[in-house]
Enzyme design. Structure first.
Site, PDB file in Angstrom:
ATOM      1  N   SER A 131      12.909 -27.054  39.689  1.00 35.19           N
ATOM      2  CA  SER A 131      13.902 -26.906  38.497  1.00 35.19           C
ATOM      3  C   SER A 131      14.463 -25.251  38.505  1.00 35.19           C
ATOM      4  O   SER A 131      14.948 -24.771  39.280  1.00 35.19           O
ATOM      5  CB  SER A 131      13.104 -27.239  37.334  1.00 35.19           C
ATOM      6  OG  SER A 131      14.236 -27.451  36.279  1.00 35.19           O
ATOM      7  N   HIS A 173      18.124 -30.863  38.913  1.00 36.29           N
ATOM      8  CA  HIS A 173      18.609 -32.021  37.898  1.00 36.29           C
ATOM      9  C   HIS A 173      20.249 -32.401  38.225  1.00 36.29           C
ATOM     10  O   HIS A 173      20.904 -32.620  37.310  1.00 36.29           O
ATOM     11  CB  HIS A 173      18.379 -31.409  36.465  1.00 36.29           C
ATOM     12  CG  HIS A 173      16.887 -31.171  36.034  1.00 36.29           C
ATOM     13  ND1 HIS A 173      15.917 -31.994  36.179  1.00 36.29           N
ATOM     14  CD2 HIS A 173      16.528 -29.685  35.993  1.00 36.29           C
ATOM     15  CE1 HIS A 173      14.695 -31.016  35.712  1.00 36.29           C
ATOM     16  NE2 HIS A 173      15.109 -30.083  35.893  1.00 36.29           N
ATOM     17  N   GLU A 200      16.665 -34.953  40.974  1.00 34.68           N
ATOM     18  CA  GLU A 200      15.306 -34.933  40.900  1.00 34.68           C
ATOM     19  C   GLU A 200      14.396 -35.474  41.542  1.00 34.68           C
ATOM     20  O   GLU A 200      15.129 -36.345  42.211  1.00 34.68           O
ATOM     21  CB  GLU A 200      15.206 -35.455  39.237  1.00 34.68           C
ATOM     22  CG  GLU A 200      15.735 -34.729  38.061  1.00 34.68           C
ATOM     23  CD  GLU A 200      15.675 -35.087  36.658  1.00 34.68           C
ATOM     24  OE1 GLU A 200      15.127 -36.277  36.715  1.00 34.68           O
ATOM     25  OE2 GLU A 200      16.024 -34.552  35.713  1.00 34.68           O
TER      26      GLU A 200
END
Lengths: 273, 273
Positions: A131, A173, A200
């Site tokens: 992330s 994401h 993800e």
């Protein structure tokens, strides 16, 4: 520590990677960090949650790493502390957790620790992150932006990242937060880089030879702006759509590869399936 | 009525087109339907709202069309009624409103009216539509699907459309509803077609020579699957991501063009700006 003169692996992960039943991405991260000899430093600076570092320490130990330590950098001064620099010197793998990438860049950017991580990767050590920890890895980092499929002027803000490479711009994401528009907008400024959009539970394992291979349950969207014939980015105003001609897009799933040097995509093991 | 032997304009609009202060798209639709001599038939069958037809009648009249009539088809029997077929015979432009494209395909599909509209377009008459009315125009129609940037098996359902052309597959409300994934999935089945993703208040004016020009305030995303080297669509299961290598993507804004025959994009008037 036996680092070669080749650059080490770079491993951006799209966030929300599987940690319990089948942690394929994190297991492979341990493997490319030395397997049973892996010595991993976890940097949870992006996160605001106090247990993030400890959680990854436990996971990497269970996955067979020989040594794991979380090393938080909470203030810019921490980036010059001798004990921390020494610990980074020993590591065979460095892992940035998720959170806010601007916490990493504002706290670590330009410190001795950041320089050391870059130099260690240039000399063969694996560096990865999930992330926010994925976004930080490259020279040009997406700091924040809007959602949406189409590019719009002003829909993305770039900032300098850790700078392991300038070959790509990462977004994470990707499917879950609809980020193609902002990734394409980032490329519209200057089409030299490759855009890498990570879903993800999906990672790009970028080998020292600049071949990227996908691992995980989602897709990696590779946006190659090398053939772009026209970008209207210099003419459009905030919020206006951007005209961009000649993008090449590959949607890669586990096993498929993309060479960041030759810009060739391959279905890899998928083509035999 | 002086239709040439060339196919007429095809005008898909992404929905929510400006109707009040600067109705550039609807004004241009009137222009390519004959301007002051335009005789427009509005087909509000997709819509569940009873005033949709009357609303477009009023707009097109204010924009200078000589004659406008809304012609609702509520049952399959309506598709063979002589008075309606005669009215379609007279029209120089046919416009499908938004709503649910499956209402159009289930009520009009295969009727004499549908055949007549197709034949009239083949002989030079303009046919367009907004939202559901845009989706219906091509041979392969996206009936419904999921949102998201990346393609997933099962994320889209195709159905036969009105069939004015099979050169493209249309999706609308494109940026606003994050539909790139389902459009790419539609192409992954069979990469022969071009995907056209229309933002709201944005239209593709497709000339008789198959050059598409963008009008409106958003972008048209053209996905050209002609160079696709690999699609894993035959191997993947429902909900799984699809691997697709070698898509070409152009993001076009007002004035930019794409030739559906040569598959060449051009910045058009933008390049001079």
């Amino acid at each position: 520590m036996e680092a070669g003169e080749q650059r080490g692996w770079i491993v951006p992960i799209g966030g929300a990677e599987e940690k319990e039943s089948a942690p394929r991405i994190l297991k492979r991260f341990v493997n490319v960090s030395g397997g049973r000899d892996a010595d991993i430093v976890v940097i949870p600076t992006a996160s605001r949650q106090s247990d993030t570092g400890a959680r990854y320490e436990k996971i990497f130990r269970e996955l067979g790493a020989e040594r794991v330590d979380a090393l938080d950098f909470a203030h810019r001064d921490d980036g010059k502390r001798e004990d921390r620099l020494r610990r980074i010197e020993q590591a065979t793998g460095i892992f940035f957790t998720g959170g806010n990438q601007l916490r990493i860049s504002t706290i670590l950017g330009g410190t001795a620790a950041a320089k050391l991580i870059r130099s260690r990767n240039a000399h063969g050590i694996t560096v990865g992150g999930t992330s926010a920890g994925a976004s930080i890895l490259s020279e040009h980092m997406i700091a924040f932006g809007d959602e949406g499929s189409s590019p719009k002027a002003g829909s993305v803000r770039l900032a300098p990242g850790l700078g392991l490479t300038n070959r790509f711009v990462i977004d994470q994401h990707f499917r879950q937060r609809d980020r193609l528009g902002r990734l394409v907008t980032a490329l519209a400024f200057n089409p030299f880089a490759v855009g890498i959009g990570l879903d993800e539970d999906t990672a790009a394992f970028i080998a020292p030879d600049n071949t990227l291979e996908v691992e995980g349950t989602g897709a990696v969207t590779v946006v190659d702006a090398d053939g772009v014939e026209f970008s209207s980015m210099a003419q459009v105003e905030e919020g206006q759509p951007v005209c961009l001609l000649g993008l090449t897009v590959h949607i890669l799933t586990a096993g498929a590869t993309f060479n960041l040097h030759t810009r060739k995509a391959s279905a890899g093991t998928l083509a035999d399936g």
